[in-house]
Design a protein around this motif. Structure first.
Motif, mmCIF file in Angstrom:
data_model
loop_
_atom_site.group_PDB
_atom_site.id
_atom_site.type_symbol
_atom_site.label_atom_id
_atom_site.label_comp_id
_atom_site.label_asym_id
_atom_site.label_seq_id
_atom_site.Cartn_x
_atom_site.Cartn_y
_atom_site.Cartn_z
ATOM 1 N N GLN A 37 -9.290 20.407 27.926
ATOM 2 C CA GLN A 37 -8.985 21.432 26.895
ATOM 3 C C GLN A 37 -9.587 20.846 25.681
ATOM 4 O OE1 GLN A 37 -6.356 21.106 23.834
ATOM 5 N NE2 GLN A 37 -7.391 23.102 23.109
ATOM 6 N N ILE A 38 -10.681 21.707 25.228
ATOM 7 C CA ILE A 38 -11.364 21.415 24.112
ATOM 8 C C ILE A 38 -11.505 22.837 23.232
ATOM 9 C CG2 ILE A 38 -13.587 20.770 23.188
ATOM 10 C CD1 ILE A 38 -14.101 19.531 25.940
ATOM 11 N N ASP A 39 -10.773 22.878 22.215
ATOM 12 C CA ASP A 39 -10.525 23.824 21.113
ATOM 13 C C ASP A 39 -10.140 25.112 22.010
ATOM 14 O OD1 ASP A 39 -11.377 22.235 18.727
ATOM 15 O OD2 ASP A 39 -13.583 22.652 19.304
ATOM 16 N N ASP A 40 -10.840 26.420 22.091
ATOM 17 C CA ASP A 40 -10.372 27.458 22.625
ATOM 18 C C ASP A 40 -10.823 27.441 24.129
ATOM 19 O OD1 ASP A 40 -9.848 28.087 19.882
ATOM 20 O OD2 ASP A 40 -11.671 29.641 19.671
ATOM 21 N N ALA A 194 -8.637 17.248 23.800
ATOM 22 C CA ALA A 194 -9.317 16.834 22.841
ATOM 23 C C ALA A 194 -8.245 16.931 21.662
ATOM 24 C CB ALA A 194 -10.678 17.718 22.708
ATOM 25 N N ALA A 195 -7.945 15.761 21.110
ATOM 26 C CA ALA A 195 -6.989 16.012 19.987
ATOM 27 C C ALA A 195 -7.431 15.165 18.602
ATOM 28 C CB ALA A 195 -5.464 15.688 20.425
ATOM 29 N N SER A 196 -7.396 15.558 17.356
ATOM 30 C CA SER A 196 -7.618 14.735 16.308
ATOM 31 C C SER A 196 -6.393 13.638 16.009
ATOM 32 C CB SER A 196 -7.598 15.667 14.962
ATOM 33 O OG SER A 196 -6.345 16.051 14.755
ATOM 34 N N SER A 199 -3.091 15.302 14.797
ATOM 35 C CA SER A 199 -2.498 16.322 15.446
ATOM 36 C C SER A 199 -2.174 15.887 16.884
ATOM 37 C CB SER A 199 -3.336 17.529 15.643
ATOM 38 O OG SER A 199 -4.451 17.530 16.366
ATOM 39 N N ARG A 200 -2.221 14.409 17.106
ATOM 40 C CA ARG A 200 -1.918 14.234 18.379
ATOM 41 C C ARG A 200 -0.602 14.153 18.836
ATOM 42 N NH1 ARG A 200 -4.883 8.772 20.944
ATOM 43 N NH2 ARG A 200 -3.386 8.239 22.501
ATOM 44 N N PRO A 201 0.451 13.457 17.983
ATOM 45 C CA PRO A 201 1.656 13.477 18.240
ATOM 46 C C PRO A 201 2.159 14.997 18.068
ATOM 47 C CG PRO A 201 1.297 11.935 16.591
ATOM 48 C CD PRO A 201 0.059 12.777 16.626
ATOM 49 N N GLY A 202 2.894 15.271 19.614
ATOM 50 C CA GLY A 202 3.436 16.656 19.576
ATOM 51 C C GLY A 202 2.370 17.802 19.645
ATOM 52 N N ASN A 203 0.769 17.217 20.106
ATOM 53 C CA ASN A 203 -0.063 18.025 20.389
ATOM 54 C C ASN A 203 0.394 19.382 21.235
ATOM 55 O OD1 ASN A 203 -2.430 19.020 22.009
ATOM 56 N ND2 ASN A 203 -3.421 18.606 20.039
ATOM 57 N N ILE A 204 -0.045 20.542 21.136
ATOM 58 C CA ILE A 204 0.755 21.515 21.888
ATOM 59 C C ILE A 204 0.044 21.726 23.268
ATOM 60 C CG2 ILE A 204 -1.083 23.320 20.968
ATOM 61 C CD1 ILE A 204 1.251 25.471 21.237
ATOM 62 N N ALA A 205 -1.314 21.383 23.484
ATOM 63 C CA ALA A 205 -1.911 21.282 24.679
ATOM 64 C C ALA A 205 -1.267 20.177 25.482
ATOM 65 C CB ALA A 205 -3.293 20.922 24.870
ATOM 66 N N ALA A 235 -7.887 12.692 24.300
ATOM 67 C CA ALA A 235 -9.011 12.241 23.994
ATOM 68 C C ALA A 235 -9.423 12.357 22.438
ATOM 69 C CB ALA A 235 -10.286 13.060 24.777
ATOM 70 N N GLU A 236 -9.243 11.191 21.659
ATOM 71 C CA GLU A 236 -8.915 11.229 20.240
ATOM 72 C C GLU A 236 -10.198 11.660 19.560
ATOM 73 O OE1 GLU A 236 -7.035 8.369 17.088
ATOM 74 O OE2 GLU A 236 -5.620 9.546 18.396
#
Length: 299
Positions: A37-40, A194-196, A199-205, A235-236
């Motif tokens: 999952q990368i952005d949209d 792909a998560a910054s 936003s990684r903790p609890g990231n929706i994806a 993937a930070e």
């Protein structure tokens, strides 16, 4: 100081990197099926094919853009004292027609009546604050604070609608892809997100794939634990397709290497120098590392 390019040890190390990269590519080929999952976008690699599907719709971005307006005003106005300087007045003045155009566009966006009223409230309250500040040529902290508090309920409802959009869109895409897979393929399906860092903790994806693939799930507090058999990874620093899938292959390859060399499958999931550093620092500073806090599982 790094080794000189002409140093034979530098050449030897380059040979290791080439061998590792080649083996990682072979491991990636064997991991199918995998989803990134990368952005949209959701990307599936399955039986030598590459498929794309949506992770979000236009609605997600509409809600996000509207939510960002009150936040933008807070960032522009908080901490300001005295008369507006030329730069701030120019920024606020340029926002005025943008807000007016956004309000005019709402009716054509297909919001439900309840959601349409909410978007209108957020935009019009923001415009009213902007006009108030420009007319007074100053920022009144009490008015800004009241504005900020008043927007919170609508901001949270928009956030929930945006989360619903992403979850339902991802689920529809993933479920359609799973119909193409055998039960064995579904059982070994892996995902990378792909998560910054923030936003990684609890990231929706990450939350979605943890539930959908049967991983351990702790909801909004979920932090990735690097267990060797983990099927969902963050993937930070990888926001392109190749790097995201490369992370999955690296994770699998390092687990097999760690077993062979160290007899511990997760050993390569931390810095290879970590254990030695812990011992050396204990001697240097005459203190022992503190144990991690005990987490009570209420499941």
């Amino acid at each position: 100081m790094a080794l000189e390019p002409s140093d034979p040890l530098c050449t030897l190390n380059a040979a290791f990197r080439d061998a590792y990269a080649a083996r990682r590519e072979a491991v990636l080929d064997s991991l199918s099926p995998v989803i990134a999952q990368i952005d949209d976008l959701l990307i599936l690699r399955h039986r030598g094919q590459r498929l794309e599907g949506p992770a979000r719709t236009r609605r997600y971005h509409e809600l996000k853009a509207i939510n960002h307006l009150p936040l933008a005003l807070h960032l522009l106005l908080s901490g300001r004292r005295g008369a507006l300087d030329e730069a701030l007045r120019g920024q606020l003045t340029s926002l005025r027609p943008l807000i007016t155009q956004a309000v005019a566009s709402l009716d054509a966006r297909g919001f439900t009546p309840e959601s349409l009223a909410r978007q209108r409230r957020l935009l019009e309250a923001s415009l009213a604050l902007l006009e108030q500040v420009l007319a007074a040529d100053s920022v009144m902290p009490e008015a800004l604070s009241a504005f900020t508090r008043a927007q919170v309920p609508d901001l949270l409802l928009n956030s929930e609608d945006a989360a619903r959009d992403q979850l339902e869109t991802m689920h529809a895409t993933v479920e359609a892809w799973k119909q193409r897979m055998t039960p064995e393929e579904r059982a070994r399906l892996r995902a990378v997100v792909a998560a910054s860092h923030m936003s990684r903790p609890g990231n929706i994806a990450l939350q979605y794939f943890s539930v959908a693939l049967g991983e351990r799930w702790e909801g909004r507090f979920d932090q990735e634990d690097l267990q060797p058999g983990k099927r969902v990874l963050a993937a930070e620093t990888a926001f392109d397709e190749a790097a995201a899938f490369e992370l999955l292959a690296t994770h699998a390859l390092d687990a097999s290497v760690a077993v062979r060399f160290f007899g511990e499958e997760s050993r390569m999931q931390r810095d290879l120098l970590a254990d030695a550093a812990e011992r050396l620092l204990a001697k240097m500073f005459h203190r022992e590392p503190e144990p991690p806090p005990i987490v009570v599982d209420h499941d």
